[in-house]
Design a protein around this motif. Structure first.
Motif, PDB file in Angstrom:
ATOM      1  N   ALA A  35       0.805  -1.217   0.000  1.00  0.00           N
ATOM      2  CA  ALA A  35       0.000   0.000   0.000  1.00  0.00           C
ATOM      3  C   ALA A  35       0.842   1.272   0.000  1.00  0.00           C
ATOM      4  O   ALA A  35       0.337   2.355  -0.314  1.00  0.00           O
ATOM      5  CB  ALA A  35      -0.925   0.002   1.215  1.00  0.00           C
ATOM      6  N   ARG A  36       2.141   1.148   0.341  1.00  0.00           N
ATOM      7  CA  ARG A  36       3.009   2.335   0.324  1.00  0.00           C
ATOM      8  C   ARG A  36       3.469   2.692  -1.087  1.00  0.00           C
ATOM      9  O   ARG A  36       3.937   3.812  -1.313  1.00  0.00           O
ATOM     10  CB  ARG A  36       4.223   2.105   1.224  1.00  0.00           C
ATOM     11  CG  ARG A  36       3.886   2.095   2.709  1.00  0.00           C
ATOM     12  CD  ARG A  36       5.141   1.858   3.533  1.00  0.00           C
ATOM     13  NE  ARG A  36       5.593   0.475   3.438  1.00  0.00           N
ATOM     14  CZ  ARG A  36       6.762   0.028   3.901  1.00  0.00           C
ATOM     15  NH1 ARG A  36       7.611   0.874   4.471  1.00  0.00           N
ATOM     16  NH2 ARG A  36       7.085  -1.246   3.800  1.00  0.00           N
TER      17      ARG A  36
ATOM     18  N   PRO B 133       4.114   6.603  -5.095  1.00  0.00           N
ATOM     19  CA  PRO B 133       2.958   6.174  -4.303  1.00  0.00           C
ATOM     20  C   PRO B 133       2.086   5.157  -5.040  1.00  0.00           C
ATOM     21  O   PRO B 133       1.995   5.164  -6.276  1.00  0.00           O
ATOM     22  CB  PRO B 133       2.189   7.480  -4.064  1.00  0.00           C
ATOM     23  CG  PRO B 133       3.187   8.567  -4.282  1.00  0.00           C
ATOM     24  CD  PRO B 133       4.115   8.058  -5.334  1.00  0.00           C
ATOM     25  N   ALA B 134       1.460   4.293  -4.250  1.00  0.00           N
ATOM     26  CA  ALA B 134       0.476   3.372  -4.822  1.00  0.00           C
ATOM     27  C   ALA B 134      -0.699   4.166  -5.377  1.00  0.00           C
ATOM     28  O   ALA B 134      -0.989   5.277  -4.932  1.00  0.00           O
ATOM     29  CB  ALA B 134      -0.003   2.395  -3.759  1.00  0.00           C
ATOM     30  N   ARG B 135      -1.362   3.574  -6.372  1.00  0.00           N
ATOM     31  CA  ARG B 135      -2.531   4.220  -6.970  1.00  0.00           C
ATOM     32  C   ARG B 135      -3.759   3.397  -6.594  1.00  0.00           C
ATOM     33  O   ARG B 135      -4.031   2.357  -7.190  1.00  0.00           O
ATOM     34  CB  ARG B 135      -2.397   4.311  -8.487  1.00  0.00           C
ATOM     35  CG  ARG B 135      -1.182   5.113  -8.951  1.00  0.00           C
ATOM     36  CD  ARG B 135      -1.187   5.251 -10.465  1.00  0.00           C
ATOM     37  NE  ARG B 135      -2.273   6.113 -10.907  1.00  0.00           N
ATOM     38  CZ  ARG B 135      -2.117   7.406 -11.189  1.00  0.00           C
ATOM     39  NH1 ARG B 135      -0.937   7.984 -11.053  1.00  0.00           N
ATOM     40  NH2 ARG B 135      -3.138   8.128 -11.617  1.00  0.00           N
ATOM     41  N   ALA B 136      -4.488   3.838  -5.589  1.00  0.00           N
ATOM     42  CA  ALA B 136      -5.668   3.107  -5.130  1.00  0.00           C
ATOM     43  C   ALA B 136      -6.812   3.318  -6.117  1.00  0.00           C
ATOM     44  O   ALA B 136      -7.178   4.455  -6.429  1.00  0.00           O
ATOM     45  CB  ALA B 136      -6.078   3.574  -3.752  1.00  0.00           C
TER      46      ALA B 136
ATOM     47  N   ALA C  84      -1.334  -2.560 -10.766  1.00  0.00           N
ATOM     48  CA  ALA C  84      -1.499  -3.263  -9.496  1.00  0.00           C
ATOM     49  C   ALA C  84      -2.654  -2.683  -8.692  1.00  0.00           C
ATOM     50  O   ALA C  84      -3.406  -3.423  -8.039  1.00  0.00           O
ATOM     51  CB  ALA C  84      -0.208  -3.195  -8.685  1.00  0.00           C
ATOM     52  N   GLY C  85      -2.814  -1.355  -8.725  1.00  0.00           N
ATOM     53  CA  GLY C  85      -3.875  -0.709  -7.957  1.00  0.00           C
ATOM     54  C   GLY C  85      -5.266  -1.116  -8.386  1.00  0.00           C
ATOM     55  O   GLY C  85      -6.200  -1.145  -7.575  1.00  0.00           O
ATOM     56  N   ILE C  86      -5.420  -1.445  -9.674  1.00  0.00           N
ATOM     57  CA  ILE C  86      -6.706  -1.954 -10.156  1.00  0.00           C
ATOM     58  C   ILE C  86      -6.857  -3.432  -9.793  1.00  0.00           C
ATOM     59  O   ILE C  86      -7.925  -3.873  -9.358  1.00  0.00           O
ATOM     60  CB  ILE C  86      -6.831  -1.756 -11.672  1.00  0.00           C
ATOM     61  CG1 ILE C  86      -6.801  -0.273 -12.027  1.00  0.00           C
ATOM     62  CG2 ILE C  86      -8.127  -2.400 -12.194  1.00  0.00           C
ATOM     63  CD1 ILE C  86      -6.679   0.005 -13.512  1.00  0.00           C
ATOM     64  N   SER C  87      -5.781  -4.185  -9.927  1.00  0.00           N
ATOM     65  CA  SER C  87      -5.880  -5.637  -9.731  1.00  0.00           C
ATOM     66  C   SER C  87      -6.339  -6.005  -8.326  1.00  0.00           C
ATOM     67  O   SER C  87      -7.066  -6.984  -8.146  1.00  0.00           O
ATOM     68  CB  SER C  87      -4.538  -6.314 -10.038  1.00  0.00           C
ATOM     69  OG  SER C  87      -3.599  -6.103  -9.002  1.00  0.00           O
TER      70      SER C  87
END
Length: 303
Positions: free
Chosen positions: A222-223, A237-240, A279-282
């Motif tokens: 998440a970081r 940064p992660a893309r939520a 990754a943020g979508i998956s």
């Protein structure tokens, strides 16, 4: 630029449960699903759906799971260079904690256990002709090493996702342009525990000292992802994209997105941002290969 992925395919048997069992304990699970998996295959699917020209090199059985592999690759636009053999296709047991999305996995590679150095040598021309070669450590490490050696001889960009965590032979990191460990894998490689961003920077610097040619990219959940190159270090940064549903395959999504972006000529740091978006979508979806987004979805998420 053509991407070659050397890795394994396994059929994922996923069990969702209110919590992961302790050793010796039986818990009553919830939903069950059977679908395509294996780190190499997942990464190839992620790259293919993201728009890359991808070939998957592996071994699968002449069975229903092998048919599943060929079908999922075709649907993702991935070329198959898989050998079909009489051994059973591999499988994986995945336990998913419904509350946190965390997972525990056991992999039995089956036919893919034969993806060894001799297998890679037999496909030398295919490996040598690629523009980017991506591999992992679910197949024997000597196969990954030989693929990186041949790729280097052919002038390809080499990417090692050192997963699952394992010790590497001396000099193997020197064959890698990019290495993409998570926290556990980074510690296994360089002996530095990654409990903080500062630790991740130290681990990234150490991996460069150990021979990684261009950048060590530590995926930190998440970081986000920490990009470490000589003279540069940046936390991306992660893309939520929504609530986390399941983290299975998130690292594979990142790696597939990363090489897809490199293949279309993006700068490495921008490729990290693209990988984070994939990754943020998956993680908002269940499954591994099934969770990989399309290029249109990634472009929309990146704005």
């Amino acid at each position: 630029m053509r991407v070659l992925v050397l890795g394994i395919f396994v059929a994922d048997a996923t069990y969702r449960t209110p919590r992961l069992p302790r050793m010796g304990e039986t818990v009553l699970g919830g939903a069950f699903a059977l679908g395509p998996g294996g780190k190499g295959s997942n990464q190839a699917v992620a790259a293919g759906r993201a728009g890359a020209d991808v070939t998957m090199l592996t071994r699968i059985g002449r069975d229903a799971f092998g048919d599943m592999a060929e079908r999922v690759w075709a649907e993702a636009g991935v070329r198959s260079a898989a050998e079909r053999v009489e051994e059973a296709t591999g499988s994986a047991c995945i336990l998913v904690d419904d509350a946190s999305g965390d997972n525990a996995i056991v992999v039995a590679p089956g036919a893919a256990a034969g993806v060894d150095a001799a297998f890679v040598e037999a496909h030398r021309d295919l490996v040598r002709g690629a523009g980017i070669v991506l591999t992992q450590l679910e197949q024997p490490v000597e196969a990954a090493r030989r693929a990186l050696e041949i790729a280097r001889e052919g002038g390809a960009v080499t990417v090692l996702n050192p997963a699952p965590a394992a010790a590497l032979p001396a000099g193997m990191l020197g064959l890698c342009d990019y290495v993409t460990p998570n926290e556990t894998e980074a510690e296994a490689l360089c002996g530095i525990g990654v409990a903080s961003e500062a630790d991740a920077r130290r681990a990234g610097a150490r991996l460069l000292e150990m021979g990684v040619a261009r950048a060590a990219i530590l995926t930190l959940g998440a970081r986000g992802a920490l990009y470490n190159a000589r003279g540069a270090s940046e936390l991306v940064p992660a893309r939520a994209a929504g609530p986390v549903r399941e983290t299975t395959g998130a690292g594979d999504a990142f790696n597939g997105g990363f090489v897809a972006a490199l293949a279309e000529g993006r700068a490495p740091l921008d490729a990290v941002r693209f990988g984070n978006a994939v990754a943020g979508i998956s993680v908002t979806r269940p499954g591994a290969a099934a969770s990989m987004p399309t290029r249109a979805e990634v472009d929309a998420a990146m704005g």
